[in-house]
Design a protein around this motif. Structure first.
Motif, PDB file in Angstrom:
ATOM      1  N   SER A  72       0.742 -68.903 104.825  1.00  0.00           N
ATOM      2  CA  SER A  72       1.982 -69.195 105.419  1.00  0.00           C
ATOM      3  C   SER A  72       2.976 -68.280 104.446  1.00  0.00           C
ATOM      4  O   SER A  72       3.986 -68.060 105.164  1.00  0.00           O
ATOM      5  CB  SER A  72       2.288 -70.660 105.077  1.00  0.00           C
ATOM      6  OG  SER A  72       1.488 -71.522 105.936  1.00  0.00           O
ATOM      7  N   GLN A 119       3.632 -73.969 111.135  1.00  0.00           N
ATOM      8  CA  GLN A 119       2.784 -75.056 111.070  1.00  0.00           C
ATOM      9  C   GLN A 119       3.706 -76.258 111.034  1.00  0.00           C
ATOM     10  O   GLN A 119       3.187 -77.231 111.845  1.00  0.00           O
ATOM     11  CB  GLN A 119       2.241 -74.682 109.507  1.00  0.00           C
ATOM     12  CG  GLN A 119       1.192 -75.767 109.083  1.00  0.00           C
ATOM     13  CD  GLN A 119       0.603 -75.327 107.824  1.00  0.00           C
ATOM     14  OE1 GLN A 119       1.058 -74.448 107.413  1.00  0.00           O
ATOM     15  NE2 GLN A 119      -0.312 -76.043 107.629  1.00  0.00           N
ATOM     16  N   ASP A 178       1.083 -69.927 113.233  1.00  0.00           N
ATOM     17  CA  ASP A 178       0.717 -70.494 111.916  1.00  0.00           C
ATOM     18  C   ASP A 178      -0.076 -71.832 112.295  1.00  0.00           C
ATOM     19  O   ASP A 178       0.650 -72.838 112.625  1.00  0.00           O
ATOM     20  CB  ASP A 178       1.668 -70.825 110.825  1.00  0.00           C
ATOM     21  CG  ASP A 178       1.183 -71.140 109.557  1.00  0.00           C
ATOM     22  OD1 ASP A 178      -0.039 -71.422 109.518  1.00  0.00           O
ATOM     23  OD2 ASP A 178       2.014 -71.161 108.651  1.00  0.00           O
ATOM     24  N   GLU A 179      -1.159 -71.956 112.333  1.00  0.00           N
ATOM     25  CA  GLU A 179      -1.989 -73.159 112.731  1.00  0.00           C
ATOM     26  C   GLU A 179      -1.484 -73.624 114.176  1.00  0.00           C
ATOM     27  O   GLU A 179      -1.236 -74.757 114.231  1.00  0.00           O
ATOM     28  CB  GLU A 179      -2.134 -74.007 111.598  1.00  0.00           C
ATOM     29  CG  GLU A 179      -2.729 -73.437 110.312  1.00  0.00           C
ATOM     30  CD  GLU A 179      -2.914 -74.668 109.420  1.00  0.00           C
ATOM     31  OE1 GLU A 179      -2.965 -75.667 109.738  1.00  0.00           O
ATOM     32  OE2 GLU A 179      -3.003 -74.254 108.130  1.00  0.00           O
TER      33      GLU A 179
HETATM   34 MG    MG Z   1       0.043 -72.880 105.295  1.00  0.00          MG
END
Ligand code: MG
Ligand code: ATP
Ligand code: ATP
Ligand code: MG
Lengths: 498, 336, 383, 302
Positions: A44, A86, A164-165
């Motif tokens: 991240s 995220q 991000d994810e």
């Molecule tokens: Mg992360």
């Protein structure tokens, strides 16, 4: 010419944590590039730097061959970089349309609401899913919020898209749809950076993968040339057992009995509509469903955080309907919420967060025994391998996955009799996921009752002894694990009674 | 690590003060005063008379707490002003009619607590923002108490004053030790203990930082609002009680004895970083400046507002610890 | 002028005085500012050294008094305003070698080292009441008003005097006068003074008496607006300092309360070695109160002029305008009544009561309103 | 009687101006996530400077302009501290109040040798309609309220600004320069407060006095909460408070005029009317509080 070229990136956070130690990260134009790594590896951080949100301590960034120094995300957006976080970055109290409008303004300061609306509808058409435009974001389920995020970034005509994810809260069908969308974007020449902990997904969608470990690049490989196991090894530098050994369940007596439960959501609408459930000692009951079908309200009603207005809840022969949460916790209920914002106090440190739901366990005549609290916190950090420099570190400085470990871990160490756990492995790397799942099974084997709420069907199928499918606040089906397949679950979750 | 932290904190404070006084010095020079002379007077007289300093900071510690405790629980209490008024007034009445200083202190604290609770209750039960309530209530009590003193409970010998605290109900210093200051310090320590060592304090802090987490943990954030306002109000009320029982022994009919202490408390609470121990020091610090400011007028002939100006500058300069922390970090990095 | 040549070549140390203001400090257009004038005059004429101090709050008074007394640095501490009464009473006996002068109040105790100087505000207010009534009739009305600060003892005396004056006028001329007395609850909020004045004018008050420090500055401005916006004709009167120069066209006269004289006198007693403890009351007879004559008006206009406040006007012009307005609105018959009343007061034929308690004050007001003028008198009678 | 009513309305229209201007200004500032409790200080400082300029130029409009400029400068100071230096917004405000009071008084003393009041200055003429009088600034205050509402809720700029007050991280991620927006919001808010401060002198009293703001900065702050952060309601708030204040003065005078009864100590009780009435009104109309969620919290990126 690579689309993204990050050279010798070093990042030292203000509290002295070295998150990146000279990372080289190169993404070719038009590829889908996976970014892998354990929790706290620095993924991240690296992406936030690329998006201009934070500045690197050292290092250079080139975009399509041109060196850039972003002053902030608006700068990055103008250079064609888009990011889906995220933790979502939508203004909760604004409507979806307002959020989209806000995002579009940084590209075209003159754009009108009508234009945004039109564009949004086009993009929804294009990706094949819909989001309600006129509702405040905070009232939408996380899954939908994520879709808003994706629409938002797509509307920005990003040339480089960072995710991000993105899949951690989507159902398999949604994931498939997302992947189709991403592939379509790749065809159009858009470069995509994709962070995930799910190796299956990496294999499925990425062209190349970079693996990070403790702020350093382990390597960049072509996806075709490696197996999932290879990737796992690169990440954690040991073999990872992907499937969990599970003995058959030995269910005991019923510990939680829910009868005709009705619960309203924040808007005052019925979210749980007459649910009846039983949970026995020594079993894991999985609740499958698309986000926003009443899982959260059900869980909160069981935990005592939200009032039910009809029906009853019986815990270990005690009628707990209407009993305050803390009393229920004392009786042996534990609850892990699906949102870290709720489960954690970001401005408190690790120890203070660990005792959040176990306050009475560390107090003696109203006094907090900090020694004892620290011991428990240390225990959590050790057992769940939380990457953190000190117990005094504010929890907001931990990486997403490590926060998750604290939130789940502190409940597990209490050894609850009835454990309601929502998305327990959300954002965890494979090693940690494996560990948490194993621990859940161990708890079951010790005779604890576990109610597992998850949108991750693999997780449901892997862990549950029985499965219930929830749809629009009602239980569509309930039965032994063996009776369900991935396909069947998918249909039931969509409201189709197969 | 904790050692480094401590050094950092200490450095931050020293640095803040150094910069604050330097900025103040620049302002003094611009205004045509000799900063060395002004500071010499400020420090000599501001911090030289310890008994005076302790007494002066007593009500300020309490109003500092009155702001800080609710603030920790997420409530913006600018009602310390009126909570102090009612504490002072009711304590005075109690002392006058019962001759019992202890009872008077308790009544004063209770009165302040009730008023604090009322402000909290309007927020919890009626959704009224505490800022409106507090500002309105401040003025309402200013005038009500003015009325009560001027029209009802005035001293027949000296009609501009309220009836006095009887001789035997006054809290006198024991030797050089200011009893009221000691009480304030003990209360601050008790609040410190309460906040950081008890489950109640923990609940308050969680509720202030994240109400949704508090709800999840089974704490009621509304209760935290009420409790903290009760505690804050009690502090302010006690501050008022200590003031009349230990210092002024009466309230004048223009309320000049009590006016403004609540507002100063906001600054004190924040300068003390809302930490009870910090508040003791920030109250002493600001009291010294206030006391010294009076002497600056006497000794240099500068208008009394010079002290207000200087204090404003110093307080503003103390508002930016983040900057000093950054400088500290840069220096630390540089040394590596 | 006579003070220009200060006692030269005096080998002994200069007399040092500290003037301790009220909590509000200077800028009140009232006793604090007047005290400053007196002390500055003493500095010039008596060659003393004067330092000033403004306590932050009531709670600072006792410790400051003690510290100053202990230091022995000052020959005299001059305390301005009634807030000092209690604190002085508390410390005076502990420092028999320290001289104190309490201005505008009294501890009620006679001490060797303490002089209390009081004023008989009723006397000036009575004259102002007569003048206001007369002016109101010239303006075609019969209502006069007052914008008062807070309900505090000095204002009780003004209230009694003002009402007495109006009733006295009524009695002498047979013309009824209505008095609207409004406590604003503040000595500082100028806008409240403005609004209060506007409301009083709306109720037909023709002359307003300002007894509220900075609050009545707002009253002055309301009077200006009222006249200049064509809403009617009305006049204002100031109090304590000469305030005519603020708006000479609309402020024909101000009442005087010579706090400056009191401060000067106290200092003089020390300088000349004539110190005698006790309680002194200043009234019309002692020139402690009164109305400002044109000389006084000129003096204050001169101050304003020197400070650059009299834009586009000279002190003389101010005086001329004031003179004209006085002539236009204060008719000879009114002056006759004023002078006659002043004479009675000066000769001691009548002496005003000073209420000891709030009840007594209210009682007097009630009686006055009923037309019982003698209720305001300690001695003598006007019926 | 009709005259009385018009007089009360005039009073109301005159008193509402600073409360509404500063209230709306503070709403703009707070909507971006910054609290400025230094309104009182800005009032004093801009009132003073506009007095000086009007005195020397004779032009009250110039005085007004200078008030705005001083507001802007104060806003720049507060903006720098609370946005870029991530300082504590409340401390900065408390300090500023003390500083502004002190410096204005020092200047007053050195300029006019007076500790309490300035000389009178020219005023912006009131608009007089029959027996109703109000200031042109009254109209401006209404317009500012409407404009601010329209801008905040109907324009992209407003959207961005509100986003900064709700969730600065999200706003930043969506391309808003949170620091810059907050900074400007603080400056604009202070500018309006500065206008209100200048009005106290050149629109209302015509003279600077030591306590010219007399707590109005705090009342304006209460007006922000009263309005539930809605500029339109801030107009109502200003009117309401002004009205009850006028009423609290009117009632005892009228009673005295009619019955002859003088109010002495009880006068204080009448003064509580505007405050109590405001509370009661709030209690009746209060809906869900819409306070900006990130209010008062410095935005620190990492
Ligand atoms: Mg992360
Ligand atoms: N704001 C911050 N302040 C201090 N340290 C931070 C901050 N944010 C992250 N860190 C630290 O930096 C390191 C990298 O964090 P990062 O969030 O980049 O990890 P990640 O790879 O994204 O992990 P995850 O898979 O759990 O999301 C971690 O050790 C984390 O504790
Ligand atoms: N969305 C944005 N928000 C804040 N600052 C920006 C933004 N976009 C650009 N900037 C910065 O502001 C500078 C000036 O550009 P520009 O005038 O286009 O800003 P803007 O934000 O579009 O203005 P406005 O907010 O008035 O629409 C740019 O160089 C850039 O650094
Ligand atoms: Mg632009």
């Amino acid at each position: 010419m690579p689309a993204v070229e990050m050279r010798d990136i070093v990042k030292v956070y203000p509290d002295g944590v070295v998150a990146l130690k000279g990372v080289n990260f190169i993404v070719e134009e038009g590829e889908i590039h996976g970014l892998l790594g354990e929790n706290g590896a620095g993924k991240s951080t690296l992406m936030r730097i690329l998006y201009g949100e934070i500045k690197p301590t050292k290092g250079t960034i080139k975009l399509f061959g041109k060196e850039v120094k972003f002053q902030g995300p608006w700068d990055a957006i103008r250079h064609g970089v888009g990011m889906v976080y995220q933790h979502f970055t939508l203004v909760p109290s604004f409507t979806v349309l307002e959020n989209l409008h806000l995002a579009m303004l940084s590209l075209n300061p003159k754009i009108t609401v009508e234009e945004v609306e039109k564009l949004a509808k086009e993009k929804m058409e294009y990706v094949g899913f819909k989001v309600p435009l006129y509702e405040p974001v905070e009232e939408l389920p996380i899954g939908i919020q994520q879709r808003v995020e994706i629409i938002k970034v797509l509307m920005g005509n990003a040339k480089v898209l960072i995710l991000d994810e993105p899949t951690s809260v989507l159902t398999p069908i949604e994931v498939e749809e997302l992947f189709r969308t991403l592939k379509g974007l790749r065809e159009k020449g858009i470069t995509i950076i994709f962070i995930t902990h799910k190796l299956k997904e990496v294999k499925e969608i990425t062209d190349r993968v970079t693996v990070l470990r403790r702020g350093e690049v382990v390597g960049t490989v072509k996806t075709d040339e490696v197996s999932e196991n290879d990737l796992a090894k690169m990440m954690v530098q040991r073999d990872v057992v992907m499937s969990i050994e599970k003995k058959p369940a030995k269910p005991g007596k019923t510990v939680l009995k829910v009868e005709d439960l009705w619960v309203k959501d924040d808007r005052g609408l019925d979210a749980v509509k007459g649910i009846t459930l039983e949970l026995k000692e020594g079993e894991i009951l999985g609740i499958a469903g698309v986000q926003g079908n009443g899982q959260r309200e059900l869980a909160e009603a069981l935990a005592g955080i939200r009032a039910s207005y009809k029906g009853s809840i019986k815990l270990l022969d005690v009628d707990v309907t209407g009993m305050p949460a803390i009393e229920r916790y004392k009786l042996g209920i534990a609850y892990v919420p699906d949102s870290r914002k709720v489960g954690l106090v970001y401005d408190m440190n690790v120890t203070e967060n660990v005792i959040l739901t176990n306050l009475w366990g560390v107090t003696s005549s109203k006094r907090i025994l900090w020694e004892k609290a620290n011991t428990i916190a240390e225990d959590v950090v050790r057992r769940f391998d939380v990457v953190v420099s000190s117990l005094k570190t504010p929890i907001k400085h931990l990486s997403g996955g490590n926060q998750q470990k604290v939130m789940v871990g502190r409940e597990i160490v209490r050894e609850p009799k009835v454990f309601i756990v929502s998305e327990p492995t959300q954002g965890l790397d494979i090693g940690a996921t494996e560990f948490i799942r194993k621990t859940l099974v161990e708890l079951r084997d010790k005779g604890k009752a576990i109610l597992l709420i998850s949108t991750d069907l693999d997780e449901i199928l892997q862990l549950s002894d029985r499965i219930a499918v929830i749809y629009e606040g009602k239980i569509m089906a309930v039965g032994k694990r063996e009776k369900f397949t991935l396909e069947k679950l998918g249909l039931l979750m969509g409201g189709v009674n197969a | 690590m904790p050692n480094g932290e401590l050094v950092g904190k200490a450095f931050e404070i020293v640095m803040s003060l150094a910069i604050a006084f330097s900025v103040g010095a620049i302002v003094l020079v611009i205004l045509g005063y000799n900063p060395i002379e002004v500071y010499a007077i400020l420090f000599k007289y501001g911090y030289g008379n310890v008994k005076y300093l302790m007494n002066k900071s007593t009500p300020l510690i309490m109003t500092g707490l009155a702001f800080a405790i609710p603030s920790i629980a997420g409530v913006f209490n600018i009602g310390g002003e009126s909570q102090l008024y009612v504490g002072a007034f009711t304590a005075l009445m109690t002392a006058y009619y019962t001759n019992n200083p202890l009872l008077a202190l308790i009544v004063g604290a209770l009165a302040g607590a009730c008023l604090g609770w009322f402000i909290g209750a309007l927020r919890v039960y009626r959704g009224i923002n505490e800022v409106i309530t507090a500002i309105m209530v401040n003025w309402v009590f200013f005038y009500v108490i003015t009325y009560l003193i001027a029209g009802v409970f005035y001293n027949p010998q000296r009609p501009h004053e309220s009836i006095p605290v009887p001789e035997n109900a006054r809290i006198k210093p024991i030797g050089d030790l200011s009893v009221i200051f000691s009480i304030a310090v003990i209360v601050a320590l008790a609040y410190y203990y309460l906040l950081y060592y008890t489950d109640l304090g923990y609940r308050l802090r969680v509720s202030g930082l994240s109400p949704s987490s508090a709800r999840y943990a089974g704490f009621d954030p509304s209760k935290a609002v009420l409790t903290s306002m009760l505690l804050g109000g009690a502090a302010a009320g006690l501050g008022g009680a200590l003031l009349v029982l230990g210092i002024t022994y009466n309230i004048d009919d223009m309320l000049s004895a009590v006016y403004g202490l609540g507002f100063t408390g906001i600054g004190i609470g924040l300068l003390g970083r809302n930490h009870p121990i910090g508040i003791i020091f920030s109250a002493l610090f600001l009291s010294g400046l206030i006391i010294g400011g009076q002497w600056v007028e006497l000794k240099t002939g500068a208008p009394p507002e010079l002290a207000d100006t200087l204090m404003g500058v110093i307080v503003i300069a103390l508002a930016i610890p983040y900057v000093y922390r950054m400088i500290f970090r840069k220096l630390a990095e540089g040394r590596q | 002028i006579q003070g220009e040549t200060s006692p030269t070549a005096t080998p002994e140390k200069k007399v040092k005085v500290a003037v301790l203001f009220d909590v509000g400090g200077r800028g009140d257009l009232s006793f604090n500012d007047m005290a400053y004038l007196g002390a500055e005059r003493a500095k010039k004429e008596l060659g003393v050294e004067v330092d000033y101090m403004t306590p932050k709050s009531n709670e600072d008074m006792v410790p400051l008094l003690r510290q100053l007394s202990e230091s022995g640095e000052y020959d005299l501490l001059v305390l301005i305003g009634f807030l000092w009464t209690g604190p002085l009473n508390e410390v005076a006996d502990d420092y028999p070698n320290q001289k104190f002068a309490l201005i505008d109040s009294t501890t009620g105790k006679v001490r060797e080292n303490e002089v209390d100087i009081l004023f008989r505000e009723q006397e000036v207010a009575a004259l102002m009441g007569v003048i206001a009534s007369g002016m109101a009739y010239e303006l075609g009305g019969n209502t006069i008003g007052a914008v008062a600060g807070m309900d505090i003892p000095p204002l009780w005396k003004f209230h009694i005097g003002y009402l007495f004056g109006a009733k006295y006028f009524e009695k002498k001329t047979g013309k009824p006068v209505k008095v609207l007395w409004q406590y604003t609850g503040t000595f500082t909020d100028t806008q409240v003074g403005y609004n209060t004045a506007m409301q009083l004018l709306q109720q037909d008050a023709k002359v307003l008496y300002g007894l509220a420090g900075l609050t009545h500055v707002g009253m002055f401005n309301a009077i200006i607006d009222w006249n200049e916006q064509g809403k009617g004709k009305a006049l204002a009167m100031g109090q304590d300092a000469s305030q005519e120069w603020y708006a000479p066209k609309y402020i024909p006269i101000s009442g005087a309360k010579r706090v400056d004289v009191a401060v000067y006198k106290a200092i003089e007693m020390v300088v000349k070695g004539e110190w005698k403890g006790g309680i002194v009351t200043l009234g019309l007879k002692e020139n402690g109160v009164g109305y400002w004559d044109l000389e006084g008006v000129r003096e204050f206009a001169q101050f304003a002029y020197e400070a650059g406040k009299l834009k586009g006007m000279t002190p003389d012009e101010v005086v001329n305008i004031v003179k004209e307005t006085r002539e236009a609105y204060i008719k000879p018959y009114v002056w006759d009544i004023v002078n006659e009343l002043a004479e009675k007061i000066k000769s001691g034929e009548i002496v005003f009561k000073t209420p000891k308690t709030h009840e007594e004050y209210e009682k007097i007001i009630e009686e006055l309103n009923k037309g019982n003028l003698d209720a305001a008198l300690e001695k003598g009678s006007v019926s | 009687m009709i005259g009385d009513i018009l007089n009360i309305i005039s009073n109301t229209l005159i008193s509402m101006v600073p409360l509404t201007l500063a209230g709306v200004g503070e709403i703009i500032t707070e909507k971006s996530g910054v609290v400025n409790i230094g309104l009182e200080g800005i009032f004093i400082l801009s009132a003073f400077t506009s007095t000086v300029v009007t005195f020397y130029t004779g032009n009250p409009y110039l005085g007004l302009l200078v008030g705005v400029i001083v507001g802007v400068l104060s806003g720049i100071l507060h903006g720098l501290i609370s946005v870029y230096l991530k300082g504590d917004q409340i401390i900065a405000g408390v300090g500023f109040n003390s500083f502004a009071y002190g410096i204005s008084l020092l200047a007053l003393v050195s300029l006019w040798h007076s500790h309490g009041s300035s000389p009178s200055v020219n005023k912006i003429p009131m608009i007089i309609v029959g027996s109703l009088s109000f200031s042109p600034l009254t109209i401006v205050a209404f317009l500012v309220g409407f404009a601010a509402w329209w801008w905040l809720y109907k324009t992209p700029g407003g959207l961005r600004l509100r986003a900064c007050g709700e969730d600065p991280r999200a706003a930043e991620a969506m391309g808003v320069n949170v620091y810059r927006v907050r900074f400007y919001a603080t400056v604009v808010g202070s500018a309006l407060t500065g206008l209100g401060g200048a009005y106290l002198v050149v629109g209302w009293i015509g003279q600077f006095t030591k306590f010219i703001s007399a707590g109005r900065g705090f009342i304006a702050l209460a007006n922000v909460a009263f309005s539930n952060w809605n500029p339109l309601m801030a107009i109502v708030g200003g009117l309401l408070f002004g009205f009850f204040e006028a009423l609290s003065i009117y009632i005892p005078i009228k009673l005295q005029e009619m019955t002859g009864r003088v109010f002495t100590a009880e006068a204080s009780l009448f003064r509580t009317i505007p405050y109590l009435a405001t509370l009661v009104v709030v209690a009746i109309i209060m809906k869900k509080v819409k306070m900006p969620r990130a209010l008062g919290k410095p935005y620190i990126k990492e």
